[in-house]
Design an enzyme around this catalytic site. Structure first.
Site, PDB file in Angstrom:
ATOM      1  N   HIS A 189       0.846  -1.188   0.000  1.00 18.66           N
ATOM      2  CA  HIS A 189       0.000   0.000   0.000  1.00 18.66           C
ATOM      3  C   HIS A 189       0.883   1.239   0.000  1.00 18.66           C
ATOM      4  O   HIS A 189       2.059   1.165   0.313  1.00 18.66           O
ATOM      5  CB  HIS A 189      -0.840   0.084   1.286  1.00 18.66           C
ATOM      6  CG  HIS A 189      -1.614  -1.135   1.652  1.00 18.66           C
ATOM      7  ND1 HIS A 189      -2.988  -1.191   1.557  1.00 18.66           N
ATOM      8  CD2 HIS A 189      -1.229  -2.333   2.158  1.00 18.66           C
ATOM      9  CE1 HIS A 189      -3.414  -2.370   1.989  1.00 18.66           C
ATOM     10  NE2 HIS A 189      -2.361  -3.082   2.358  1.00 18.66           N
ATOM     11  N   TYR A 190       0.287   2.397  -0.276  1.00 20.30           N
ATOM     12  CA  TYR A 190       0.909   3.634   0.163  1.00 20.30           C
ATOM     13  C   TYR A 190       0.025   4.271   1.219  1.00 20.30           C
ATOM     14  O   TYR A 190      -1.173   3.992   1.280  1.00 20.30           O
ATOM     15  CB  TYR A 190       1.261   4.584  -0.967  1.00 20.30           C
ATOM     16  CG  TYR A 190       0.168   5.186  -1.834  1.00 20.30           C
ATOM     17  CD1 TYR A 190      -1.036   5.663  -1.318  1.00 20.30           C
ATOM     18  CD2 TYR A 190       0.383   5.347  -3.208  1.00 20.30           C
ATOM     19  CE1 TYR A 190      -1.996   6.250  -2.122  1.00 20.30           C
ATOM     20  CE2 TYR A 190      -0.569   5.933  -4.025  1.00 20.30           C
ATOM     21  CZ  TYR A 190      -1.756   6.384  -3.476  1.00 20.30           C
ATOM     22  OH  TYR A 190      -2.705   6.970  -4.277  1.00 20.30           O
ATOM     23  N   THR A 191       0.625   5.140   2.051  1.00 15.10           N
ATOM     24  CA  THR A 191      -0.133   5.685   3.179  1.00 15.10           C
ATOM     25  C   THR A 191      -1.186   6.686   2.747  1.00 15.10           C
ATOM     26  O   THR A 191      -2.243   6.794   3.380  1.00 15.10           O
ATOM     27  CB  THR A 191       0.816   6.368   4.184  1.00 15.10           C
ATOM     28  OG1 THR A 191       1.506   7.430   3.522  1.00 15.10           O
ATOM     29  CG2 THR A 191       1.814   5.360   4.755  1.00 15.10           C
ATOM     30  N   GLU A 251       2.540  -0.680   4.526  1.00  9.52           N
ATOM     31  CA  GLU A 251       2.223   0.686   4.090  1.00  9.52           C
ATOM     32  C   GLU A 251       3.528   1.440   3.874  1.00  9.52           C
ATOM     33  O   GLU A 251       4.316   1.611   4.810  1.00  9.52           O
ATOM     34  CB  GLU A 251       1.385   1.407   5.147  1.00  9.52           C
ATOM     35  CG  GLU A 251      -0.011   0.833   5.360  1.00  9.52           C
ATOM     36  CD  GLU A 251      -1.063   1.508   4.511  1.00  9.52           C
ATOM     37  OE1 GLU A 251      -0.696   2.417   3.735  1.00  9.52           O
ATOM     38  OE2 GLU A 251      -2.237   1.135   4.635  1.00  9.52           O
ATOM     39  N   HIS A 278      -2.381  -3.237  -3.386  1.00 11.82           N
ATOM     40  CA  HIS A 278      -3.735  -2.996  -2.885  1.00 11.82           C
ATOM     41  C   HIS A 278      -4.715  -2.883  -4.051  1.00 11.82           C
ATOM     42  O   HIS A 278      -5.851  -3.364  -3.985  1.00 11.82           O
ATOM     43  CB  HIS A 278      -3.738  -1.714  -2.041  1.00 11.82           C
ATOM     44  CG  HIS A 278      -4.904  -1.582  -1.136  1.00 11.82           C
ATOM     45  ND1 HIS A 278      -5.159  -0.429  -0.422  1.00 11.82           N
ATOM     46  CD2 HIS A 278      -5.900  -2.437  -0.804  1.00 11.82           C
ATOM     47  CE1 HIS A 278      -6.252  -0.588   0.297  1.00 11.82           C
ATOM     48  NE2 HIS A 278      -6.733  -1.791   0.078  1.00 11.82           N
ATOM     49  N   ASP A 287      -3.419   2.202  -5.207  1.00 16.01           N
ATOM     50  CA  ASP A 287      -2.097   2.212  -4.594  1.00 16.01           C
ATOM     51  C   ASP A 287      -1.455   0.810  -4.602  1.00 16.01           C
ATOM     52  O   ASP A 287      -2.177  -0.184  -4.639  1.00 16.01           O
ATOM     53  CB  ASP A 287      -2.172   2.761  -3.164  1.00 16.01           C
ATOM     54  CG  ASP A 287      -3.026   1.919  -2.218  1.00 16.01           C
ATOM     55  OD1 ASP A 287      -4.191   1.663  -2.549  1.00 16.01           O
ATOM     56  OD2 ASP A 287      -2.523   1.528  -1.150  1.00 16.01           O
TER      57      ASP A 287
END
Length: 256
Positions: A34-36, A99, A141, A151
């Site tokens: 994921h990215y935050t 993340e 994700h 993401d």
């Protein structure tokens, strides 16, 4: 309550409130990137650790490559949301979530930093080794939730990860500017064939032969991961050939 980090790569532990037993005795078999999507890693860690957020994840990697563990790998974190992969819908019970700090597309989407990618690779290698995950088990994700998420996006370096032995990667077939492909509402047997291959790899799609809104987003998710140069949701020859290469690399010769 604090806990002992699962990986020697971890810099610090910040226990998250939202964690529970994996349902049905499931063990982690998927690794989800994921990215935050937040302006700072500190804010992301704080939010992911709080009960009222209704989310959590196992690891956060900040801009400098520091790795913070929030949930023990033995427990179920709340990172995947409504999702699907190879018939499974409780992805949280079957996965570990990482993340990587990046503000995301909403806030300019800067490149992932070299220090971050080094930490992603080191941590991911450790996770897949200890949990005996296959190369096809390392996903975005957006792969598991293409109708909701994009993401970690087209700038994430899946190739570097695969070259380190984590995740599956194939060289994308060249994109031709004169190949517009199929778009939403188009119907063709080639679309049904692509839908079958996408489903064979794990995506949530069925061979209707029509590019509806869901199929468009699944194609875009595939492109974000495997053909990031142009993730436009169109089914062109480049996308079809890249998908066929992926199935061959995954050992699905009878399908591809």
């Amino acid at each position: 309550m604090s806990f002992k980090a699962d990986s020697k790569c971890v810099t610090s532990v910040v226990p998250a409130a939202n964690a529970e037993r994996r349902r049905g005795g499931a063990k982690p078999s998927l690794l989800i990137m994921h990215y935050t999507g937040m302006m700072s890693a500190e804010k992301a860690v704080s939010w992911l650790a709080r009960k009222e957020s209704n989310v959590s994840c196992h690891y956060v990697i900040d801009e400098a490559g520091r790795i913070i563990q929030l949930v023990p790998e033995a427990l179920r974190a709340w990172h995947a949301g409504t999702s699907f992969w190879r018939g499974e819908t409780d992805i949280n019970s079957h996965s570990i979530g990482i993340e990587i700090h990046n503000p995301g597309h909403e806030y300019g989407y800067p490149p992932f930093l070299p220090a971050q990618m080094r930490s992603v690779i080191a941590l991911a290698k450790d996770i897949v080794r200890r949990n005996r995950m296959g190369r096809e088990s390392v996903l975005a994700h957006s792969d598991i939730a293409p109708e909701r998420k994009i993401d970690p996006g087209e700038k994430f370096d899946w190739r570097a990860l695969a070259e380190a032995g984590v995740g599956l990667w194939v060289r994308a077939s060249p994109v031709r500017d004169d190949d517009k492909g199929f778009e939403v509402s188009d119907e063709h047997p080639r679309i049904a064939a692509a839908q079958r291959l996408l489903a064979a790899y794990g995506y949530d799609t069925s061979p209707s032969g029509i590019i509806d809104a869901k199929t468009y987003r699944v194609i875009r998710a595939f492109q974000l991961h495997f053909r990031p140069r142009r993730a436009d949701g169109r089914l062109d020859r480049s996308t079809e050939r890249t998908l066929q290469r992926l199935l061959l690399a995954a050992g699905r010769k009878e399908i591809a």
